[in-house]
Design a protein around this motif. Structure first.
Motif, PDB file in Angstrom:
ATOM      1  N   GLU A 720       0.737  -1.184  -0.175  1.00  0.00           N
ATOM      2  CA  GLU A 720      -0.204  -0.120  -0.026  1.00  0.00           C
ATOM      3  C   GLU A 720       0.860   1.088  -0.107  1.00  0.00           C
ATOM      4  O   GLU A 720       0.276   2.354  -0.074  1.00  0.00           O
ATOM      5  CB  GLU A 720      -0.849   0.065   1.135  1.00  0.00           C
ATOM      6  CG  GLU A 720      -1.926  -1.076   1.160  1.00  0.00           C
ATOM      7  CD  GLU A 720      -3.066  -0.915   2.381  1.00  0.00           C
ATOM      8  OE1 GLU A 720      -3.593   0.202   2.639  1.00  0.00           O
ATOM      9  OE2 GLU A 720      -3.183  -1.804   2.847  1.00  0.00           O
ATOM     10  N   ASP A 721       2.147   1.174   0.120  1.00  0.00           N
ATOM     11  CA  ASP A 721       2.912   2.308   0.162  1.00  0.00           C
ATOM     12  C   ASP A 721       3.121   3.028  -1.246  1.00  0.00           C
ATOM     13  O   ASP A 721       3.348   4.057  -1.405  1.00  0.00           O
ATOM     14  CB  ASP A 721       4.370   1.900   0.418  1.00  0.00           C
ATOM     15  CG  ASP A 721       4.580   1.543   1.687  1.00  0.00           C
ATOM     16  OD1 ASP A 721       3.822   1.782   2.675  1.00  0.00           O
ATOM     17  OD2 ASP A 721       5.610   0.411   2.198  1.00  0.00           O
ATOM     18  N   THR A 722       2.637   2.348  -2.320  1.00  0.00           N
ATOM     19  CA  THR A 722       2.701   2.756  -3.643  1.00  0.00           C
ATOM     20  C   THR A 722       1.002   3.065  -3.617  1.00  0.00           C
ATOM     21  O   THR A 722       0.219   2.435  -3.388  1.00  0.00           O
ATOM     22  CB  THR A 722       3.181   1.718  -4.700  1.00  0.00           C
ATOM     23  OG1 THR A 722       2.280   0.703  -4.797  1.00  0.00           O
ATOM     24  CG2 THR A 722       4.406   1.373  -4.349  1.00  0.00           C
ATOM     25  N   VAL A 723       0.755   3.953  -4.746  1.00  0.00           N
ATOM     26  CA  VAL A 723      -0.427   4.418  -5.035  1.00  0.00           C
ATOM     27  C   VAL A 723      -1.254   3.351  -5.929  1.00  0.00           C
ATOM     28  O   VAL A 723      -2.557   3.114  -5.722  1.00  0.00           O
ATOM     29  CB  VAL A 723      -0.542   5.688  -6.012  1.00  0.00           C
ATOM     30  CG1 VAL A 723      -0.514   6.989  -5.005  1.00  0.00           C
ATOM     31  CG2 VAL A 723      -0.018   5.785  -7.283  1.00  0.00           C
ATOM     32  N   LEU A 731      -9.746  -0.777  -3.400  1.00  0.00           N
ATOM     33  CA  LEU A 731     -11.000  -1.291  -4.333  1.00  0.00           C
ATOM     34  C   LEU A 731     -11.587  -2.560  -3.891  1.00  0.00           C
ATOM     35  O   LEU A 731     -12.773  -2.745  -3.719  1.00  0.00           O
ATOM     36  CB  LEU A 731     -10.305  -1.389  -5.859  1.00  0.00           C
ATOM     37  CG  LEU A 731     -10.395  -0.594  -6.793  1.00  0.00           C
ATOM     38  CD1 LEU A 731      -9.754  -0.929  -7.992  1.00  0.00           C
ATOM     39  CD2 LEU A 731     -11.969  -0.253  -7.110  1.00  0.00           C
ATOM     40  N   CYS A 732     -10.570  -3.338  -3.399  1.00  0.00           N
ATOM     41  CA  CYS A 732     -10.857  -4.808  -2.871  1.00  0.00           C
ATOM     42  C   CYS A 732     -11.863  -4.543  -1.686  1.00  0.00           C
ATOM     43  O   CYS A 732     -13.006  -5.186  -1.211  1.00  0.00           O
ATOM     44  CB  CYS A 732      -9.849  -5.710  -2.563  1.00  0.00           C
ATOM     45  SG  CYS A 732      -9.043  -6.063  -4.135  1.00  0.00           S
ATOM     46  N   HIS A 733     -11.363  -3.855  -0.688  1.00  0.00           N
ATOM     47  CA  HIS A 733     -12.193  -3.527   0.774  1.00  0.00           C
ATOM     48  C   HIS A 733     -13.272  -2.814   0.279  1.00  0.00           C
ATOM     49  O   HIS A 733     -14.378  -2.972   1.027  1.00  0.00           O
ATOM     50  CB  HIS A 733     -11.208  -2.945   1.727  1.00  0.00           C
ATOM     51  CG  HIS A 733     -10.211  -3.786   2.041  1.00  0.00           C
ATOM     52  ND1 HIS A 733     -10.470  -4.911   3.082  1.00  0.00           N
ATOM     53  CD2 HIS A 733      -8.815  -3.752   1.719  1.00  0.00           C
ATOM     54  CE1 HIS A 733      -9.268  -5.278   3.418  1.00  0.00           C
ATOM     55  NE2 HIS A 733      -8.300  -4.902   2.835  1.00  0.00           N
ATOM     56  N   GLU A 738     -16.385  -2.435   3.029  1.00  0.00           N
ATOM     57  CA  GLU A 738     -15.423  -2.003   4.483  1.00  0.00           C
ATOM     58  C   GLU A 738     -15.287  -0.369   4.185  1.00  0.00           C
ATOM     59  O   GLU A 738     -13.906   0.020   4.174  1.00  0.00           O
ATOM     60  CB  GLU A 738     -14.391  -2.951   4.569  1.00  0.00           C
ATOM     61  CG  GLU A 738     -14.684  -4.238   4.967  1.00  0.00           C
ATOM     62  CD  GLU A 738     -13.052  -5.203   4.835  1.00  0.00           C
ATOM     63  OE1 GLU A 738     -12.117  -4.614   4.646  1.00  0.00           O
ATOM     64  OE2 GLU A 738     -13.449  -6.310   5.180  1.00  0.00           O
ATOM     65  N   TYR A 739     -16.234   0.224   4.010  1.00  0.00           N
ATOM     66  CA  TYR A 739     -16.012   1.758   3.517  1.00  0.00           C
ATOM     67  C   TYR A 739     -15.381   2.475   4.676  1.00  0.00           C
ATOM     68  O   TYR A 739     -14.526   3.394   4.260  1.00  0.00           O
ATOM     69  CB  TYR A 739     -17.714   2.366   3.445  1.00  0.00           C
ATOM     70  CG  TYR A 739     -18.472   1.771   2.106  1.00  0.00           C
ATOM     71  CD1 TYR A 739     -17.979   1.609   0.860  1.00  0.00           C
ATOM     72  CD2 TYR A 739     -19.435   0.844   2.522  1.00  0.00           C
ATOM     73  CE1 TYR A 739     -18.759   0.969  -0.069  1.00  0.00           C
ATOM     74  CE2 TYR A 739     -20.294   0.181   1.766  1.00  0.00           C
ATOM     75  CZ  TYR A 739     -19.705   0.296   0.093  1.00  0.00           C
ATOM     76  OH  TYR A 739     -20.656  -0.245  -0.471  1.00  0.00           O
ATOM     77  N   GLU A 740     -15.679   2.289   5.772  1.00  0.00           N
ATOM     78  CA  GLU A 740     -14.896   3.198   6.722  1.00  0.00           C
ATOM     79  C   GLU A 740     -13.530   3.100   7.090  1.00  0.00           C
ATOM     80  O   GLU A 740     -12.799   4.077   6.914  1.00  0.00           O
ATOM     81  CB  GLU A 740     -15.700   2.884   8.422  1.00  0.00           C
ATOM     82  CG  GLU A 740     -16.830   3.329   8.372  1.00  0.00           C
ATOM     83  CD  GLU A 740     -17.842   3.133   9.785  1.00  0.00           C
ATOM     84  OE1 GLU A 740     -16.646   3.331  10.781  1.00  0.00           O
ATOM     85  OE2 GLU A 740     -18.538   2.920   9.950  1.00  0.00           O
ATOM     86  N   GLN A 741     -13.167   1.755   6.809  1.00  0.00           N
ATOM     87  CA  GLN A 741     -11.640   1.366   6.703  1.00  0.00           C
ATOM     88  C   GLN A 741     -10.944   2.127   5.703  1.00  0.00           C
ATOM     89  O   GLN A 741      -9.920   2.734   5.620  1.00  0.00           O
ATOM     90  CB  GLN A 741     -11.414   0.089   6.636  1.00  0.00           C
ATOM     91  CG  GLN A 741     -10.105  -0.261   6.620  1.00  0.00           C
ATOM     92  CD  GLN A 741      -9.878  -2.019   6.464  1.00  0.00           C
ATOM     93  OE1 GLN A 741     -10.767  -2.582   6.567  1.00  0.00           O
ATOM     94  NE2 GLN A 741      -8.725  -2.494   6.256  1.00  0.00           N
ATOM     95  N   ARG A 745      -8.211   4.851   5.062  1.00  0.00           N
ATOM     96  CA  ARG A 745      -6.756   4.764   4.445  1.00  0.00           C
ATOM     97  C   ARG A 745      -6.801   6.153   3.336  1.00  0.00           C
ATOM     98  O   ARG A 745      -5.566   6.742   3.004  1.00  0.00           O
ATOM     99  CB  ARG A 745      -6.825   3.551   3.345  1.00  0.00           C
ATOM    100  CG  ARG A 745      -6.631   2.436   4.470  1.00  0.00           C
ATOM    101  CD  ARG A 745      -6.878   1.267   3.494  1.00  0.00           C
ATOM    102  NE  ARG A 745      -6.545   0.116   4.349  1.00  0.00           N
ATOM    103  CZ  ARG A 745      -6.462  -1.473   3.909  1.00  0.00           C
ATOM    104  NH1 ARG A 745      -6.492  -1.380   2.453  1.00  0.00           N
ATOM    105  NH2 ARG A 745      -6.374  -2.429   4.593  1.00  0.00           N
ATOM    106  N   LEU A 746      -7.729   6.561   2.756  1.00  0.00           N
ATOM    107  CA  LEU A 746      -7.533   7.761   1.760  1.00  0.00           C
ATOM    108  C   LEU A 746      -7.528   9.054   2.607  1.00  0.00           C
ATOM    109  O   LEU A 746      -6.604   9.780   1.768  1.00  0.00           O
ATOM    110  CB  LEU A 746      -9.006   7.682   1.021  1.00  0.00           C
ATOM    111  CG  LEU A 746      -9.111   6.505  -0.109  1.00  0.00           C
ATOM    112  CD1 LEU A 746     -10.456   6.661  -0.705  1.00  0.00           C
ATOM    113  CD2 LEU A 746      -8.106   6.328  -1.143  1.00  0.00           C
TER     114      LEU A 746
END
Length: 839
Positions: A720-723, A731-733, A738-741, A745-746
């Motif tokens: 996840e260190d890269t965009v 996308l997967c989550h 899992e919207y809150e997570q 992250r964003l």
């Protein structure tokens, strides 16, 4: 119909040195002969073919009427039933199986002498009932209509003919059971396995007295002849034992084939016969008229008893008698004689050649099935004869014009002969310049060339095969040229015959592809290119469907790409992928075989995946093949995309399709969510291949068919260190709701993508997350300040605009922070309070 040959199944004979005139006799075990006379039983040891020695003598409780041997001991009957009733002849009737109970004859078991607990193991099974109506007009004596020689013959399972397994009595498993009985002029052999079936009918040339059935022969005696007939027991048993008989793998002469008499040998005064091991035991006895003549002319006859004959003895005892042991010759020796005999029919091209060689084959097969009777070392000799007989039958069916010419294939296979050895047996000489090839040979060669045999014919034999098919089966010529066995064919010879073909009756594109392949083989690229240009790409694909071996062959069980496939990989990879896809769609190649093909073609081994295989997987998704397991295909593609992204590994060749192509042509690739583009644009991705792999992966995840949960464990290499990695994880989550997570992250990594994300994802039942999750998170981060303060502030304003529209004023006030600046929130509060009047 019974055919008659003049062969020699009988060998040496010897006289049994009996002290008393035999009344009953039988064989026992491997080497013992029992002879009964009155209340005495003599036992003799039969050693080899030249010696019969007395072993012992024992007495019975009464006169022996019947003698039989079993492994438990000797059985004899000492009571007698006689009937002189008149015979009433009724109409013929045959009842098989359980229907035979309708005959009106009841059978009851008596348990005399059996322990009570053993009675339950015995039961009566009705096999069949047959009633004969003899032709009274031709019968002078009642004996002419008498049934005799009822016999049951079991054959036990032996396993493969080529196995070395030794059956003990404990291991015997009944395979087939046969029933024989006879009238004086005709005998009947039935097979009793799953059902009852009449196998053979034996018409005797003269009145028979007794018959004995063995796995190999039927021996019949008349008053002056010993007759030897062939039987079909081994043919029936073979079909019970081996399910591959009567297929392209194995064959056996049919049960329905006419039986034949191998020998009718003069033997004066025959009265009785029995058989054991390879011995036929015969009792001869002169008729009373001969006795009288012998008394009157003592110089003409020599009595066996000599001076010991008692003149007071009753006439029956005075008759001259002998008990002979006639040895049957070894199966291999008789087999060789039958083969030599068959040579007389070879040039005549008649069915008699096939018939006699079939008899020879069954003789050897029967001997192999009766393994308990084989001497040490005899089995190897029989196996060799068995293979040789298969070769002879293959020759017959390949050369003679017969409706069963296809049997050349299984017989040649069973013979162990290579294709080159079979071709070496063909008579290639032509007298009038016109060669004719029979269907059997063509069928065998054609089928063998399709089987991917690990045998390469020489250039000379390959040329003969091409010429053979050009004459006999021109439509098959392009096909047989693609066989690995034809690797050594001179390409100029092949092209010469291909150019002479009249393609009006079959596919011209197949001939074109065959010529293109031969042009490559001799290095003529211009000719190859011209041939390939003569048809559209779609027609060329159809040609590869007709003959997959133009691209893919198998040698020693391994997938081997052809020179044609290697050339297409470099010059027309799209055509190659489309062709292999068409092969899979038409069930000409399996999924794993196709994967292996591309790996071998591209020189990759192990887990290394060439781009051409990725192109093939993508093409499978586009084609929506019904037999392809979608999730397995998704896993293959996503695993490869992830691996290349994590390693920043470019494809080894230029991909055939872009992500845009796949999105436009394949429903499994979905439109990429807009916020993803905002996220990706926050970092410069210079590598085009990297961007393409990322877009394809994102598109698959956005598609409707993808099982997201299955891919989560494999995302670890993609950091996840890269965009790029972040976009895939978010996308997967998101797909897992899992919207809150994802918002956390964003906000942490790319705040500018938060509002596009919320606009796209936080809808309907998820709209509450605007004020329950996003609003408080933004307020909290603004309080903390930092370098992303302005981004958070801008996002907060857009969030407040959305919330002011969605909530009532009271609810809006409740979600605002208590320590917030009133002037900042006032415009949104005013809008919220006025929206009802505005609407």
């Amino acid at each position: 119909m019974v055919q008659l040959y003049n062969l020699h199944p009988f060998g040496s004979q010897q006289v049994v040195p009996c002290k008393l005139e035999p009344e009953r006799f039988c064989g026992g075990g491997r080497d013992t002969l029992f002879v009964a006379a009155g209340c005495k039983v003599e036992a003799f040891t039969v050693v080899g073919q030249e010696l019969c020695q007395p072993r012992c003598v024992f007495s019975t409780l009464g006169r022996v009427l019947r003698l039989a041997y079993s492994e438990a001991g000797i059985s004899n009957e000492t009571s007698q039933l006689e009937s002189d009733d008149f015979v009433i002849c009724q109409k013929p009737m045959e009842l098989l199986g359980e229907n035979s109970k309708q005959s009106g004859i009841s059978v009851t078991l008596e348990s005399t002498g059996l322990a009570d607990e053993k009675i339950k193991y015995f039961h009566v099974q009705h096999l069949f009932y047959r009633r004969f109506a003899p032709d009274i007009s031709s019968c002078l004596l009642s004996d002419d209509v008498r049934l005799h020689s009822l016999q049951l013959l079991p054959i036990y399972q032996t396993g493969s003919l080529t196995s070395d397994r030794k059956n003990s009595s404990q291991e015997k498993v009944l395979l087939s059971l046969f029933c024989f009985f006879s009238l004086p002029h005709v005998g009947y052999l039935y097979m009793i396995v799953k059902s009852v079936e009449l196998m053979s009918v034996y018409q005797y040339p003269e009145k028979s007295q007794q018959a004995v059935l063995t796995p190999q022969f039927l021996h019949v005696i008349t008053s002056n002849n010993l007759q030897c007939y062939t039987v079909r027991c081994s043919a029936a048993a073979a079909r019970e034992e081996d399910p591959y008989v009567d297929t392209t793998l194995k064959a056996c002469p049919p049960i329905s084939m006419d039986v034949c008499a191998l020998r009718i040998q003069l033997f004066i005064g025959l009265k009785a016969i029995c058989h054991f091991k390879n011995h036929v035991v015969l009792l001869t006895k002169a008729d009373p008229e001969t006795i009288t003549e012998r008394r009157e002319s003592p110089k003409r006859f020599l009595s066996r008893k000599g001076t010991s004959v008692n003149p007071k003895t009753p006439p029956v005892a005075e008759a001259g008698w002998n008990l002979y042991i006639v040895n049957t010759i070894s199966p291999v020796q008789l087999y060789k004689e039958m083969v030599d005999y068959s040579n007389a029919y070879k040039t005549a091209k008649t069915q008699s050649c096939i018939h006699l060689l079939s008899e020879a084959h069954l003789l050897v097969r029967a001997a192999l099935m009766d393994a308990s009777q084989l001497e040490p070392g005899e089995k190897a000799e029989l196996l060799e004869a068995f293979k040789e007989s298969c070769g002879h039958l293959g020759d017959c069916y390949s050369r003679l014009e017969t409706q069963h010419s296809h049997l050349a294939l299984p017989y040649y296979k069973m013979s162990g002969l290579s294709m080159a050895e079979v071709l070496a047996r063909v008579d290639w000489a032509v007298e009038d310049g016109s060669q004719k090839y029979e269907r059997g040979l063509i069928f065998y060669i054609n089928h063998s060339l399709y089987e991917n045999l690990d045998e390469e014919l020489s250039e000379e034999l390959s040329a003969k095969v091409v010429q053979m098919f050009y004459v006999a089966e021109p439509k098959q010529l392009p096909h047989i040229l693609c066989s690995p066995s034809m690797k050594n064919i001179d390409p100029l010879t092949a092209i010469r015959y291909l150019r002479k073909l009249d393609t009006s009756g079959f596919s011209s594109v197949l001939v074109t592809l065959a010529k293109a392949a031969m042009a490559l083989k001799m290095g003529d690229l211009d000719m190859h290119k011209n041939e390939m240009k003569s048809h559209s790409e779609m027609k060329l694909v159809c040609g590869f469907i007709l003959e997959p071996r133009l691209l893919i062959q198998q040698r020693k069980g391994q997938i081997v790409p052809t020179e044609f496939a290697v050339h297409l990989k470099e010059t027309q990879p799209g055509l190659l992928v489309a062709s292999v896809l068409a092969l899979q769609k038409n069930n000409k190649i399996g999924i794993e075989e196709a994967d292996s093909f591309f790996k071998v073609l591209c020189g990759k081994d192990g887990d290394t995946i060439p781009q051409l295989l990725v192109d093939f997987w993508e093409a499978q998704l586009v084609a929506c093949l019904p037999d392809v397991v979608l999730q397995e295909l998704f896993f293959k593609l996503t695993s490869q995309y992830i691996w290349r992204l994590s390693k920043r590994q470019p494809p080894d060749t230029t991909p055939l399709r872009t992500s845009e192509d796949l999105i436009n042509t394949c429903s499994h690739y979905g439109l990429i969510n807009p916020w993803v583009n905002v996220l990706i644009s926050s970092e410069s991705l210079v590598d085009k291949n990297y961007t393409e792999d990322l877009s394809k992966l994102q598109s698959l995840i956005c598609g409707p068919s993808f099982d997201i949960a299955s891919i989560i464990p494999f995302l670890e290499p993609l950091s996840e260190d890269t965009v790029a990695g972040l976009s895939v994880h978010v996308l997967c989550h998101t797909r897992l709701k899992e919207y809150e997570q994802c918002i956390d992250r964003l906000l942490e990594r790319c705040p500018e993508a938060v509002i596009p994300y919320a606009n796209h994802e936080l809808k309907e039942e998820n709209r509450t997350l605007w004020w329950k999750k996003l609003l408080p998170e933004l307020c909290q981060r603004i309080k903390c300040g930092g370098e992303k303060y302005q981004l958070y502030l801008s996002s907060l304003k857009e969030t407040l605009s959305v919330v002011a529209v969605e909530l009532e004023l009271r609810d809006f006030l409740n979600v605002l922070p208590e320590d917030g600046t009133a002037a900042f929130f006032l415009p949104y509060l005013l809008y919220c309070s006025r929206k009802k009047s505005l609407t």
